[in-house]
Design an enzyme around this catalytic site. Structure first.
Site, PDB file in Angstrom:
ATOM      1  N   LYS A 127       0.860  -1.191   0.000  1.00  0.00           N
ATOM      2  CA  LYS A 127       0.000   0.000   0.000  1.00  0.00           C
ATOM      3  C   LYS A 127       0.887   1.227   0.000  1.00  0.00           C
ATOM      4  O   LYS A 127       2.037   1.162   0.439  1.00  0.00           O
ATOM      5  CB  LYS A 127      -0.868   0.014   1.260  1.00  0.00           C
ATOM      6  CG  LYS A 127      -2.139   0.815   1.113  1.00  0.00           C
ATOM      7  CD  LYS A 127      -3.239  -0.004   0.503  1.00  0.00           C
ATOM      8  CE  LYS A 127      -4.484   0.814   0.223  1.00  0.00           C
ATOM      9  NZ  LYS A 127      -5.610  -0.060  -0.112  1.00  0.00           N
ATOM     10  N   ASP A 167      -7.099   4.431  -4.188  1.00  0.00           N
ATOM     11  CA  ASP A 167      -7.757   4.266  -2.878  1.00  0.00           C
ATOM     12  C   ASP A 167      -8.375   5.645  -2.622  1.00  0.00           C
ATOM     13  O   ASP A 167      -8.602   6.396  -3.581  1.00  0.00           O
ATOM     14  CB  ASP A 167      -6.727   3.850  -1.804  1.00  0.00           C
ATOM     15  CG  ASP A 167      -7.378   3.322  -0.521  1.00  0.00           C
ATOM     16  OD1 ASP A 167      -7.709   2.133  -0.478  1.00  0.00           O
ATOM     17  OD2 ASP A 167      -7.568   4.095   0.438  1.00  0.00           O
TER      18      ASP A 167
END
Ligand code: GLU
Length: 447
Positions: A127, A167
């Site tokens: 991430k 995201d």
């Protein structure tokens, strides 16, 4: 309660990662689920698989300088945490939001390992993101920021290494600028280096819709397992970004009535059911706050600020905004008002107390790792199409997504059953995701 050995591992995580509270929370939830697995599989403890999983393979932090439209220079911080590559290249999105710091990126990266494992597709966990706030920034400012961010990130990523996506705060516009800069620096049209691309330059059908659609499919499976369906049910979806909008769309197609959604300014209650075209126009095209939706919708729709969305009575709740948005008290309120199923569209939107309240009340609770895995799963399908220079139809892609969500639902129930926790989707998701990663790590040796 933590198993003794797991408790000392957790203490170590706290010591080695001070102040990273969201990361601690995500680790604790997984450790609480996998106690029974260690009894059956001593080989995991012998090889220190859990200690290894809790430590990222690599953490990259970098400076992102950029210039705004007035010529002022700004400095943001960029992150990429490459957590685990046992199952495939690191895979996971980028979040641009002022709340982003290492603890947020690590919680998201850690969750991603198990989520990606649970999909059954060949993707590892990672991430990234930045504390950059895209709100109120012009298109050109966002473009310059993305170009500066990629000017450092490009050397760390690649089709076979690490594949970012979107995201919160990173949608198709940002992915386009990021991919454009990667292509320019490397002189390679390496489509599979990032997912969530636009359809005109290597994107995949259904990727935009996938997280929200997937979450609705997952909840549909949970409702079927209870012998019921979405038909005529009152649903509340938090958020009004990409995940929420497409969760609402699919819930409506499945016969549910979505009566409320929210953004950071408040929530809108619309008893007739959310007008999706209007919501898309206001939030996605014009990038306005939700109050504008209520004004244009007129009678029957009300905008409420300063109160919790979860006070709106519903039978199904789909938290699709951000982490820790359902507290223990919110969960109690939802249960009292007759909520029977919760599907997490966001990552970790329910606090540990909230999860306990739902589970004790017999609510079907689908954790984000399972319920929102449709987004990253469809990213893996995008990688597959890029690798074969192919593109699939919308119908075929949606069918694949639905099958993947049905399989994930089945795997959660099966793993939960196997370890004597029937109906516990949290345990099932953590156990299944963990075992897949752990087995690959054992096979690969000391990596
Ligand atoms: N950000 C999404 C998630 O939380 C998608 C990640 C991806 O597609 O790589 O799973």
């Amino acid at each position: 309660m933590l198993h003794e050995r797991l408790s000392s591992i957790y203490d170590n995580v706290l010591r080695r990662n001070p102040g990273e509270i969201e990361f601690h929370q995500a680790v604790r939830e997984v450790l609480e689920s996998i106690g029974p697995v260690l009894g059956k599989h001593p080989e995991y403890a012998e090889s220190k698989i859990i200690e290894r999983i809790c430590e990222p393979e690599r953490q990259i932090i970098f400076r992102v300088p950029w210039e705004d439209d007035q010529g002022e220079v700004h400095i943001n911080r960029g992150f990429r945490v490459e957590f685990n590559s046992a199952l495939g290249p690191y895979k996971g999105g980028l979040r641009f939001h002022p709340s982003v710091y290492l603890g947020i990126v690590k919680f998201l990266g850690f969750e991603q390992i198990f989520k990606n494992g649970l999909t059954g597709l060949p993707i590892g966990g990672g991430k990234g993101g930045s504390d950059f706030d895209p709100k109120g920034r012009s298109d050109r400012e966002v473009m310059r920021f993305c170009q500066s961010f990629m000017t450092e990130l490009y050397r760390h990523i690649g089709e076979y290494t690490d594949v970012p996506a979107g995201d919160i705060g990173v949608g198709q516009r940002e992915v386009g600028y990021l991919f454009g800069q990667y292509k320019r620096i490397t002189n390679r049209y390496e489509s599979g280096v990032i997912t969530g691309k636009g359809l005109s330059y290597g994107g995949a059908q259904v990727r935009t819709e996938a997280t929200g659609y997937g979450c609705a499919f997952f909840v549909d499976e949970m409702l079927k397992a209870r012998g019921t369906s979405f038909d005529g049910r009152r649903v509340v979806v938090s958020g009004s970004g990409n995940v929420a909008v497409y969760a609402i769309e699919k819930v409506q197609q499945l016969g549910g009535v979505v009566v409320a959604c929210s953004d950071s300014s408040g929530y809108v209650l619309d008893e007739k059911g959310i007008d999706l075209d209007l919501l898309k126009q206001v939030k996605q095209v014009e990038r306005h706050r939700l109050g504008v939706y209520a004004e244009r919708r007129g009678e029957g729709a009300a905008f409420v600020s300063g109160q919790s969305l979860w006070e709106v009575p519903c039978e199904v709740a789909m938290p699709s905004a951000t982490q820790n948005e359902i507290t223990g008290r919110d969960a109690e309120l939802l249960v009292r008002n007759g909520c029977v199923a919760v599907g997490e569209g966001a990552n970790m939107p329910t606090t540990p107390e909230g999860i306990r309240v739902f589970q004790e009340a017999g609510v079907s609770f689908g954790p984000g790792k399972a319920a929102n895995a449709g987004g990253v799963a469809t990213s893996a399908l995008e990688m597959q199409q890029n690798a074969s220079r192919d593109s699939w139809t919308f119908e075929f892609s949606e069918q694949r997504l639905q099958t993947i969500m049905r399989d994930i639902h089945g795997r959660c129930l099966q793993s939960a059953d196997e370890y004597g926790l029937p109906g516990n989707y949290v345990a099932g998701a953590n156990i299944d995701g963990f075992k897949r990663v752990a087995d690959a790590m054992l096979s690969l040796g000391l990596i």
